[in-house]
Design a protein around this motif. Structure first.
Motif, PDB file in Angstrom:
ATOM      1  N   LEU A 240       0.832  -1.235  -0.294  1.00 38.21           N
ATOM      2  CA  LEU A 240       0.001   0.119   0.172  1.00 38.21           C
ATOM      3  C   LEU A 240       0.756   0.761   0.240  1.00 38.21           C
ATOM      4  N   TRP A 241       0.681   1.924  -0.743  1.00 44.45           N
ATOM      5  CA  TRP A 241       0.879   3.551  -0.617  1.00 44.45           C
ATOM      6  C   TRP A 241       0.277   4.594  -0.647  1.00 44.45           C
ATOM      7  N   VAL A 242       1.717   5.619  -0.114  1.00 40.67           N
ATOM      8  CA  VAL A 242       0.449   7.192   0.092  1.00 40.67           C
ATOM      9  C   VAL A 242       0.635   7.605  -0.799  1.00 40.67           C
ATOM     10  N   LYS A 243      -1.270   6.828  -1.519  1.00 40.72           N
ATOM     11  CA  LYS A 243      -1.165   8.096  -2.790  1.00 40.72           C
ATOM     12  C   LYS A 243      -2.109   9.866  -2.177  1.00 40.72           C
ATOM     13  N   ASP A 244      -1.779  10.282  -1.292  1.00 41.56           N
ATOM     14  CA  ASP A 244      -2.322  11.710  -0.369  1.00 41.56           C
ATOM     15  C   ASP A 244      -2.131  11.407   0.307  1.00 41.56           C
ATOM     16  N   PHE A 245      -0.530  12.829   0.987  1.00 42.34           N
ATOM     17  CA  PHE A 245      -1.062  13.164   2.480  1.00 42.34           C
ATOM     18  C   PHE A 245      -1.123  13.968   2.904  1.00 42.34           C
ATOM     19  N   LYS A 246      -2.266  14.752   2.144  1.00 43.12           N
ATOM     20  CA  LYS A 246      -3.189  15.349   2.900  1.00 43.12           C
ATOM     21  C   LYS A 246      -2.673  16.832   3.552  1.00 43.12           C
ATOM     22  N   GLY A 247      -1.529  17.384   2.922  1.00 42.04           N
ATOM     23  CA  GLY A 247      -0.498  17.995   3.444  1.00 42.04           C
ATOM     24  C   GLY A 247       0.023  18.414   4.525  1.00 42.04           C
ATOM     25  N   ASN A 248       0.238  17.593   5.136  1.00 41.42           N
ATOM     26  CA  ASN A 248       1.258  16.794   5.804  1.00 41.42           C
ATOM     27  C   ASN A 248       2.502  16.572   5.325  1.00 41.42           C
ATOM     28  N   ASP A 249       3.823  16.649   6.432  1.00 41.15           N
ATOM     29  CA  ASP A 249       5.075  16.255   6.031  1.00 41.15           C
ATOM     30  C   ASP A 249       5.129  14.806   5.566  1.00 41.15           C
ATOM     31  N   PRO A 250       5.592  14.400   4.338  1.00 40.60           N
ATOM     32  CA  PRO A 250       6.177  12.677   4.384  1.00 40.60           C
ATOM     33  C   PRO A 250       6.481  12.340   4.869  1.00 40.60           C
ATOM     34  N   ARG A 251       7.832  12.111   5.242  1.00 36.96           N
ATOM     35  CA  ARG A 251       8.206  11.383   6.480  1.00 36.96           C
ATOM     36  C   ARG A 251       8.016  11.565   7.494  1.00 36.96           C
ATOM     37  N   PHE A 252       7.532  12.457   8.103  1.00 37.47           N
ATOM     38  CA  PHE A 252       6.604  12.632   9.227  1.00 37.47           C
ATOM     39  C   PHE A 252       5.604  11.407   9.348  1.00 37.47           C
ATOM     40  N   CYS A 253       4.632  11.116   7.684  1.00 40.34           N
ATOM     41  CA  CYS A 253       3.693  10.355   7.385  1.00 40.34           C
ATOM     42  C   CYS A 253       4.998   8.924   7.557  1.00 40.34           C
ATOM     43  N   TYR A 254       5.742   8.824   6.785  1.00 39.08           N
ATOM     44  CA  TYR A 254       6.449   7.920   6.960  1.00 39.08           C
ATOM     45  C   TYR A 254       6.475   6.920   8.633  1.00 39.08           C
TER      46      TYR A 254
ATOM     47  N   SER B  95      -3.225  10.810  16.754  1.00 39.23           N
ATOM     48  CA  SER B  95      -2.632  12.396  17.159  1.00 39.23           C
ATOM     49  C   SER B  95      -2.010  12.557  16.233  1.00 39.23           C
ATOM     50  N   ILE B  96      -2.198  13.764  15.584  1.00 38.88           N
ATOM     51  CA  ILE B  96      -0.509  13.831  14.588  1.00 38.88           C
ATOM     52  C   ILE B  96      -0.672  15.602  15.415  1.00 38.88           C
ATOM     53  N   PRO B  97       0.240  16.375  15.645  1.00 38.38           N
ATOM     54  CA  PRO B  97       0.888  17.842  15.146  1.00 38.38           C
ATOM     55  C   PRO B  97      -0.009  18.783  14.708  1.00 38.38           C
ATOM     56  N   GLU B  98      -0.057  19.493  14.861  1.00 34.99           N
ATOM     57  CA  GLU B  98      -0.860  20.577  13.604  1.00 34.99           C
ATOM     58  C   GLU B  98      -0.556  20.837  12.885  1.00 34.99           C
ATOM     59  N   ASP B  99       0.787  21.681  13.867  1.00 36.97           N
ATOM     60  CA  ASP B  99       1.158  22.639  13.380  1.00 36.97           C
ATOM     61  C   ASP B  99       2.495  21.350  12.208  1.00 36.97           C
ATOM     62  N   ILE B 100       2.790  22.057  10.761  1.00 42.63           N
ATOM     63  CA  ILE B 100       3.306  21.201   9.512  1.00 42.63           C
ATOM     64  C   ILE B 100       5.233  21.291  10.429  1.00 42.63           C
ATOM     65  N   ALA B 101       5.272  22.545  10.882  1.00 43.20           N
ATOM     66  CA  ALA B 101       6.847  23.026  10.832  1.00 43.20           C
ATOM     67  C   ALA B 101       7.220  21.551  12.651  1.00 43.20           C
ATOM     68  N   GLU B 102       6.107  21.656  12.897  1.00 41.84           N
ATOM     69  CA  GLU B 102       6.295  20.552  14.648  1.00 41.84           C
ATOM     70  C   GLU B 102       6.387  19.282  13.785  1.00 41.84           C
ATOM     71  N   GLN B 103       5.802  18.810  12.876  1.00 41.13           N
ATOM     72  CA  GLN B 103       5.661  17.381  12.299  1.00 41.13           C
ATOM     73  C   GLN B 103       6.922  16.764  11.403  1.00 41.13           C
ATOM     74  N   ARG B 104       7.715  18.043  10.589  1.00 37.48           N
ATOM     75  CA  ARG B 104       9.111  18.141  10.544  1.00 37.48           C
ATOM     76  C   ARG B 104       9.924  18.384  11.002  1.00 37.48           C
ATOM     77  N   ALA B 105      10.344  18.739  12.630  1.00 40.09           N
ATOM     78  CA  ALA B 105      10.947  18.808  13.114  1.00 40.09           C
ATOM     79  C   ALA B 105      11.084  17.360  13.913  1.00 40.09           C
ATOM     80  N   ILE B 106       9.923  16.850  13.609  1.00 40.78           N
ATOM     81  CA  ILE B 106       9.831  15.208  14.455  1.00 40.78           C
ATOM     82  C   ILE B 106      10.591  14.633  13.309  1.00 40.78           C
TER      83      ILE B 106
END
Length: 432
Positions: A79-93, A124-135
């Protein structure tokens, strides 16, 4: 950094899509990796998904998570991620890696994931994309360092392999010495001789090392070899022993065991040819049920079945099962020489295998295989040079284990918000 975390479902964060059929016969050489549930399994001239991409196992091997940084072709076992819906791809990984997908197995025989069953999973995920990227940066830095170490180890092993081939297969130093002495050179090495005749400084070997090699060849059962070197059965040059599996029905051999117990399955999972630990451990009583007991550090280990060919050196004492031939190098050949001799003679070894259900090389058939015994001086020189490369490889492997443990500790805490970015950054700084 510590913004708001929001509760939602996995399907709110991203959309998973089943991969695409691509039979082996339809694959054409190209730059794009073909990704299965267990990792890259080939290349193709076309891609289906742009980078960066995130893939999990759908069939056979479930979940796991792969972060792909080039355009790729995900197979239908994924299964591959077709849509990240505005979230950071590597955070989603990393989010996907933190989930145990085995609980969603929908297959009766082959383990299978249904994306419709996992999209409703609460997360549960950070709402702020910057925090997603930092993680993602913290965890990604550890992943990147691990991958860098692995690539360095491949280079180190290739350097040692090239040295072995030059000295003990192509006999380059002997060819050079024979040229200087005006001695005849066998036809087999005529091309090497022509190369060094045209490029006299190409070997780049210190003069004192070069003097350790003969300046003429002699005939042997292996063909022309350097004068004064000998051919003997490998069983006369190293101590070949096997292993066994203590009865799994007797808890006294297994429960509370602390002694590493090596199998071909353990060897299959190695990124580098270094054994630091094993999946299972046995008790002292279990060790006593194996004739070879504990093998000393530095033993060369060869999987002898299912399949033949995994190769490693142990950096901790280990006991082995019946699927491994262990070569204890207490004779004239150093273990790094034996490692590369085995690697370069794998076709010969496999040719000696028997078995009806699966190929297996027995100790009886392995021991008579002829091996070249160079002079002690040359072996010492090789052991010194290859040993330095191997020691760096071991240090990199130990570093990989340490970094992986830190990553695996930080991952669930960061992804859940239990550990915040500033604290994790301090741990990362200390580790690197």
């Amino acid at each position: 950094m510590g913004g708001e975390w929001v509760d939602m479902t996995l399907g709110d964060v991203l959309t998973l899509q089943r991969g695409f059929d691509l039979p082996k016969g339809d694959r054409e050489d190209g730059p794009f990796p073909v990704i299965a549930s267990t990792g890259q399994v080939g290349i193709h001239s076309e891609s289906k998904v742009e980078a960066p991409g995130v893939v999990i196992g759908r069939s056979g091997s479930l979940g796991g998570g792969q972060y792909i940084q080039t355009p790729f072709w995900p197979l239908n076992t994924t299964l591959w991620v077709k849509d990240f819906k505005g979230n950071d791809p590597r955070f989603c990984y990393f989010l996907l890696k933190s989930i145990n997908f085995s609980q969603f197995n929908a297959g009766s025989g082959v383990p299978t994931l249904n994306r419709n069953h996992i999209h409703p999973l609460p997360v549960s995920i950070p709402e702020d994309i910057a925090e997603q990227r930092a993680i993602a940066h913290i965890l990604g830095t550890l992943d990147d360092k691990i991958e860098l170490n692995r690539q360095m180890n491949k280079t180190l092993e290739a350097m040692a392999q090239a040295l072995f081939k030059s000295w003990f297969i192509d006999f380059d130093p002997v060819v050079v010495n024979a040229l200087h002495a005006g001695n005849p050179i066998p036809e087999k090495f005529a091309q090497r001789a022509a190369h060094y005749r045209d490029n006299p400084d190409a070997l780049r070997l210190p003069e004192d090392t070069l003097r350790q090699f003969p300046d003429r060849f002699q005939d042997s059962e292996l063909g022309p070899i350097p004068e004064g070197w000998e051919v003997k059965p490998i069983g006369d040059l190293v101590k070949c022993v096997g292993g066994a599996t203590p009865s799994t029905k007797k808890p006294e051999f297994w429960e509370g065991g602390t002694n590493p117990f090596l199998t071909p399955k353990d060897m299959a999972s190695l990124d580098s040819p270094v054994v630091l630990d094993t999946e299972r451990h046995i008790t002292d009583a279990g060790v006593e049920k194996i004739s070879s007991k504990k093998l000393p550090i530095g033993t060369v280990l060869l999987s002898s079945r299912a399949p033949i060919g995994y190769l490693a050196i142990n950096e901790v004492p280990v006991s082995v099962n019946q699927g491994i031939i262990a070569m204890i190098c207490e004779g004239p050949l150093p273990n790094h020489y034996v490692f590369f001799w085995t690697k370069n003679n794998m076709d010969v070894i496999k040719g000696k295998a028997g078995g009806t259900t699966f190929a297996e090389i027995s100790k009886k058939n392995f021991r008579p295989i002829p091996a070249l015994q160079p002079s002690e001086e040359v072996l010492d020189a090789f052991a010194s040079m290859a040993g330095l490369l191997y020691q760096q490889l071991v240090e990199n492997t130990v570093s990989c284990v340490t970094l992986a443990k830190l990553r695996d500790t930080l991952l669930p805490k960061l992804i859940s918000g239990q550990l915040r970015v500033p604290d994790a950054e301090k741990l990362l700084e200390d580790a690197l």
